[in-house]
Design a protein around this motif. Sequence first.
Motif, short mmCIF file in Angstrom:
data_model
loop_
_atom_site.label_atom_id
_atom_site.label_comp_id
_atom_site.label_asym_id
_atom_site.label_seq_id
_atom_site.Cartn_x
_atom_site.Cartn_y
_atom_site.Cartn_z
N UNK A 66 0.83 -1.21 0.00
CA UNK A 66 0.00 0.00 0.00
C UNK A 66 0.86 1.25 0.00
N UNK A 67 1.93 1.24 0.77
CA UNK A 67 2.82 2.40 0.83
C UNK A 67 3.44 2.69 -0.55
N UNK A 68 3.89 1.65 -1.24
CA UNK A 68 4.47 1.84 -2.57
C UNK A 68 3.43 2.31 -3.57
N UNK A 69 2.23 1.73 -3.50
CA UNK A 69 1.15 2.14 -4.39
C UNK A 69 0.82 3.61 -4.17
N UNK A 70 0.77 4.03 -2.92
CA UNK A 70 0.48 5.43 -2.60
C UNK A 70 1.53 6.37 -3.18
N UNK A 71 2.79 5.95 -3.17
CA UNK A 71 3.85 6.77 -3.75
C UNK A 71 3.60 6.98 -5.24
N UNK A 72 3.20 5.91 -5.93
CA UNK A 72 2.92 6.01 -7.37
C UNK A 72 1.70 6.89 -7.60
N UNK A 73 0.64 6.67 -6.84
CA UNK A 73 -0.59 7.44 -7.03
C UNK A 73 -0.42 8.91 -6.66
N UNK A 74 0.58 9.22 -5.82
CA UNK A 74 0.81 10.62 -5.45
C UNK A 74 1.64 11.37 -6.50
N UNK A 75 2.04 10.65 -7.55
CA UNK A 75 2.72 11.34 -8.65
C UNK A 75 4.15 10.91 -8.91
N UNK A 76 4.73 10.09 -8.05
CA UNK A 76 6.08 9.62 -8.32
C UNK A 76 6.04 8.61 -9.45
N UNK A 77 7.10 8.54 -10.21
CA UNK A 77 7.15 7.62 -11.33
C UNK A 77 7.17 6.17 -10.86
N UNK A 78 6.42 5.33 -11.57
CA UNK A 78 6.34 3.92 -11.21
C UNK A 78 7.71 3.27 -11.25
N UNK A 79 8.46 3.54 -12.30
CA UNK A 79 9.79 2.92 -12.43
C UNK A 79 10.73 3.39 -11.33
N UNK A 80 10.67 4.68 -11.00
CA UNK A 80 11.54 5.22 -9.96
C UNK A 80 11.22 4.59 -8.61
#
Length: 113
Positions: A66-80
Amino acid sequence: MRYSYEFKRKAIELFYQGEWPKTPNGVRTDTFHNLIRDWVKLEGLPGSDINKCRRTNKYWSPEENYELVCQVLSGQGLKAVAIVAGINCGQLYQWVYKYKTLGCNGLMNKPKG
């Protein structure tokens, strides 16, 4: 294909010298070069062992997913996010997709088996 830490180090050194190592058989050259670029990016992150192979698979708790998914959904790049976490981009993509389609309950359910 798994590459040894020594091979990765040599490939990174050649990259900095403006050269490429010989592309292994069965691997497309552009795919291999992109992989080396990813290794170079990883070297810039904290932790000198980041390019070393892990001998065992890491278990990711639902909270970590969930924490990683939230990072992606908040605008950080998926690959990064995947590179920093040390997981495959496809795995993180599946977690994000599952969250978007099934919501938090779909992500928090443990796989059977």
